[in-house]
Motif scaffolding. Structure first.
Motif, PDB file in Angstrom:
ATOM      1  N   ASN A   1      15.027  -2.458 -11.671  1.00  0.00           N
ATOM      2  CA  ASN A   1      16.490  -2.502 -11.729  1.00  0.00           C
ATOM      3  C   ASN A   1      17.092  -2.313 -10.338  1.00  0.00           C
ATOM      4  OD1 ASN A   1      18.904  -2.801 -13.135  1.00  0.00           O
ATOM      5  ND2 ASN A   1      19.129  -0.595 -13.462  1.00  0.00           N
ATOM      6  N   ASP A   2      16.612  -1.294  -9.636  1.00  0.00           N
ATOM      7  CA  ASP A   2      17.163  -0.944  -8.327  1.00  0.00           C
ATOM      8  C   ASP A   2      16.567  -1.850  -7.252  1.00  0.00           C
ATOM      9  OD1 ASP A   2      18.316   0.216  -6.158  1.00  0.00           O
ATOM     10  OD2 ASP A   2      17.462   2.210  -6.473  1.00  0.00           O
ATOM     11  N   GLY A   3      17.171  -3.009  -7.154  1.00  0.00           N
ATOM     12  CA  GLY A   3      16.726  -3.998  -6.182  1.00  0.00           C
ATOM     13  C   GLY A   3      16.439  -5.315  -6.860  1.00  0.00           C
TER      14      GLY A   3
ATOM     15  N   ALA B   1      16.238  -2.695   3.599  1.00  0.00           N
ATOM     16  CA  ALA B   1      16.464  -1.318   4.074  1.00  0.00           C
ATOM     17  C   ALA B   1      17.743  -0.689   3.539  1.00  0.00           C
ATOM     18  CB  ALA B   1      16.462  -1.294   5.613  1.00  0.00           C
ATOM     19  N   GLU B   2      18.015  -0.935   2.261  1.00  0.00           N
ATOM     20  CA  GLU B   2      19.162  -0.254   1.636  1.00  0.00           C
ATOM     21  C   GLU B   2      18.774   1.159   1.215  1.00  0.00           C
ATOM     22  OE1 GLU B   2      21.778   1.363  -1.334  1.00  0.00           O
ATOM     23  OE2 GLU B   2      19.733   0.777  -1.762  1.00  0.00           O
ATOM     24  N   ASP B   3      17.511   1.283   0.762  1.00  0.00           N
ATOM     25  CA  ASP B   3      17.162   2.440  -0.056  1.00  0.00           C
ATOM     26  C   ASP B   3      16.299   3.496   0.624  1.00  0.00           C
ATOM     27  OD1 ASP B   3      17.920   3.442  -2.471  1.00  0.00           O
ATOM     28  OD2 ASP B   3      16.920   1.913  -3.684  1.00  0.00           O
ATOM     29  N   TRP B   4      16.195   3.429   1.955  1.00  0.00           N
ATOM     30  CA  TRP B   4      15.423   4.444   2.684  1.00  0.00           C
ATOM     31  C   TRP B   4      16.409   5.543   3.138  1.00  0.00           C
ATOM     32  CZ3 TRP B   4      10.096   3.109   4.335  1.00  0.00           C
ATOM     33  CH2 TRP B   4       9.452   4.158   5.027  1.00  0.00           C
TER      34      TRP B   4
ATOM     35  N   LEU C   1      25.502  -7.248  -6.008  1.00  0.00           N
ATOM     36  CA  LEU C   1      24.899  -6.908  -7.302  1.00  0.00           C
ATOM     37  C   LEU C   1      23.881  -5.798  -7.080  1.00  0.00           C
ATOM     38  CD1 LEU C   1      24.211 -10.488  -8.780  1.00  0.00           C
ATOM     39  CD2 LEU C   1      26.316  -9.140  -8.819  1.00  0.00           C
ATOM     40  N   ASP C   2      24.041  -4.702  -7.781  1.00  0.00           N
ATOM     41  CA  ASP C   2      23.113  -3.581  -7.631  1.00  0.00           C
ATOM     42  C   ASP C   2      22.902  -2.942  -9.008  1.00  0.00           C
ATOM     43  OD1 ASP C   2      21.456  -1.652  -6.570  1.00  0.00           O
ATOM     44  OD2 ASP C   2      23.017  -0.604  -5.453  1.00  0.00           O
ATOM     45  N   MET C   3      21.678  -2.933  -9.456  1.00  0.00           N
ATOM     46  CA  MET C   3      21.325  -2.370 -10.761  1.00  0.00           C
ATOM     47  C   MET C   3      22.069  -3.096 -11.879  1.00  0.00           C
ATOM     48  SD  MET C   3      20.640   1.572  -9.729  1.00  0.00           S
ATOM     49  CE  MET C   3      21.906   2.019  -8.558  1.00  0.00           C
TER      50      MET C   3
ATOM     51  N   VAL D   1      30.862   4.522  -4.881  1.00  0.00           N
ATOM     52  CA  VAL D   1      29.439   4.436  -4.573  1.00  0.00           C
ATOM     53  C   VAL D   1      29.217   4.019  -3.124  1.00  0.00           C
ATOM     54  CG1 VAL D   1      27.243   3.389  -5.226  1.00  0.00           C
ATOM     55  CG2 VAL D   1      28.986   3.740  -6.971  1.00  0.00           C
ATOM     56  N   THR D   2      28.377   4.784  -2.423  1.00  0.00           N
ATOM     57  CA  THR D   2      27.930   4.375  -1.092  1.00  0.00           C
ATOM     58  C   THR D   2      26.879   3.298  -1.292  1.00  0.00           C
ATOM     59  OG1 THR D   2      28.235   6.607  -0.254  1.00  0.00           O
ATOM     60  CG2 THR D   2      26.829   5.166   1.044  1.00  0.00           C
ATOM     61  N   ASP D   3      27.201   2.080  -0.876  1.00  0.00           N
ATOM     62  CA  ASP D   3      26.277   0.974  -1.126  1.00  0.00           C
ATOM     63  C   ASP D   3      26.507  -0.093  -0.050  1.00  0.00           C
ATOM     64  OD1 ASP D   3      24.345  -0.484  -2.440  1.00  0.00           O
ATOM     65  OD2 ASP D   3      25.322  -0.448  -4.392  1.00  0.00           O
TER      66      ASP D   3
HETATM   67  C1  AHN Z   1      23.672   6.996  -2.789  1.00  0.00           C
HETATM   68  O1  AHN Z   1      22.783   7.523  -3.435  1.00  0.00           O
HETATM   69  C2  AHN Z   1      24.563   7.762  -1.906  1.00  0.00           C
HETATM   70  N1  AHN Z   1      23.892   5.710  -2.839  1.00  0.00           N
HETATM   71  C3  AHN Z   1      23.072   4.931  -3.661  1.00  0.00           C
HETATM   72  C4  AHN Z   1      23.122   3.494  -3.369  1.00  0.00           C
HETATM   73  C5  AHN Z   1      21.955   2.923  -4.011  1.00  0.00           C
HETATM   74  C6  AHN Z   1      20.694   3.417  -3.939  1.00  0.00           C
HETATM   75  N2  AHN Z   1      21.912   1.875  -4.735  1.00  0.00           N
HETATM   76  C7  AHN Z   1      20.691   1.673  -5.117  1.00  0.00           C
HETATM   77  N3  AHN Z   1      19.931   2.616  -4.655  1.00  0.00           N
END
Ligand code: AHN
Ligand code: ZN
Length: 313
Positions: free
Chosen positions: A135-137, A167-170, A203-205, A251-253
């Motif tokens: 889902n996440d990615g 490199a979104e999720d590091w 699009l995220d998750m 959301v920080t994204d």
């Molecule tokens: C934070 O956890 C601060 N932002 C999540 C953004 C994110 C992570 N989207 C997917 N994985």
């Protein structure tokens, strides 16, 4: 009264004209959810796409080749990015452009990397295990690959670009700048001279079972009209139960990076109010795998975004 007279005057013809007009304005959207699902599964089958691993390298090559196969003009952007913990990430952003000469451009994006640590897993023994990131990615990328396949079949009038950011999720909690490093690099170093889309959709998750999408705060500040269009399309296509017209937190994204550069961007991201994180319960756990991906969710998002991409908004 006037309308009644007009109808009385040319009844049959008028009905025909109305029907023709309606079918012309009706957008034909073909989005194959099974195809999108298999694109998600294909990514997961590489193993966790964690930067600096072989699975990541091979998946990156495959993503670029898929976009090429679907007729996009592809630009690969390689960068070495320094993560919060000092690790140098060999990152790759992949941009595929459709109708590259069009002035009016819509950018669709999703991150393709996986988090190296399942640090939200209920079992601390798993906190150093990388996530599958179904889902996440992979979900967002899978939807966009299916949109790419459809754009090859039916070329859009406006320019449509598909971007897979790395490199979104590091990232680490408490450090906003540690997330979305690939997206930040992209906007700070556009791989195409002067590249500036009119608007963008992240699009995220977007593949979770029973997912609900609410209107995210930063998106609402930067791109209220785009959000309104997307939620309106979703409702008109019968997805109002997934796309709820409610506030969904901030959301920080990746979209925050684009917004900072003046690109109005909407983040379509699952909102789970009963979770402390606001995210899907499998988020950053070892169960973010194919068992929790639902083609119904992929379809609602894919159809909505494809409809917007091929319409004249
Ligand atoms: C934070 O956890 C601060 N932002 C999540 C953004 C994110 C992570 N989207 C997917 N994985
Ligand atoms: Zn994540």
């Amino acid at each position: 009264m006037i309308a009644t007279l007009a109808l009385a005057g040319c009844g049959g013809k008028k009905a025909e004209a109305v029907a023709a007009e309606e079918s012309a304005s009706e957008v034909v959207v073909n989005f194959d959810a099974d195809s999108a699902y298999s694109y998600v599964a294909r990514q997961v089958a590489f193993g966790p796409r964690v930067p600096n691993t072989e699975a990541h390298r091979l998946c990156g090559e495959w993503l670029a080749s898929e976009l090429r196969r679907h007729g996009a003009e592809v630009t690969e952007q390689n960068a070495e990015l320094k993560a919060f913990d000092g690790t140098i990430l060999k990152a790759k952003n992949i941009l595929g452009r459709y109708n590259p000469d069009a002035d009016s451009r819509l950018l669709l994006l999703a991150h393709w990397d996986c988090r190296p640590w399942a640090d939200q897993d209920p079992d601390p023994a798993n906190h150093k295990t990388p996530v599958d990131g179904a889902n996440d990615g992979a979900s967002g990328v899978g939807v966009l690959l299916e949109i790419a396949r459809q754009l090859k079949l039916k070329s859009p009038e406006k320019g449509v670009d598909i971007l897979f950011v790395d490199a979104e999720d590091w990232g680490t909690e408490g450090s906003e700048e540690s997330w979305a490093m690939g997206a930040r690099y992209f906007v700070e170093n556009p791989p195409i001279d002067g590249y500036l889309p009119d608007e963008a959709i992240l699009l995220d998750m977007v593949g979770g079972k029973g997912a609900v999408f609410c209107r995210e705060y930063f998106s609402e500040q930067a791109a209220p009209r785009l959000a309104q269009s997307l939620w309106g399309i979703a409702a008109s296509r019968g997805y109002g139960d997934l796309f709820q017209n409610k506030f969904g937190g901030a959301v920080t994204d990746d979209h925050v990076q684009l917004i900072a550069r003046g690109i109005p961007t909407v983040d379509i991201i699952e909102y789970h109010p009963e979770q402390e994180s606001g995210f899907n319960p499998h988020w950053h756990t070892i169960t973010d795998n194919m068992d929790n991906i639902d083609p119904v969710t992929l379809k609602a998002v894919g159809e909505t975004v494809l409809h917007y991409s091929i319409s004249n908004y």
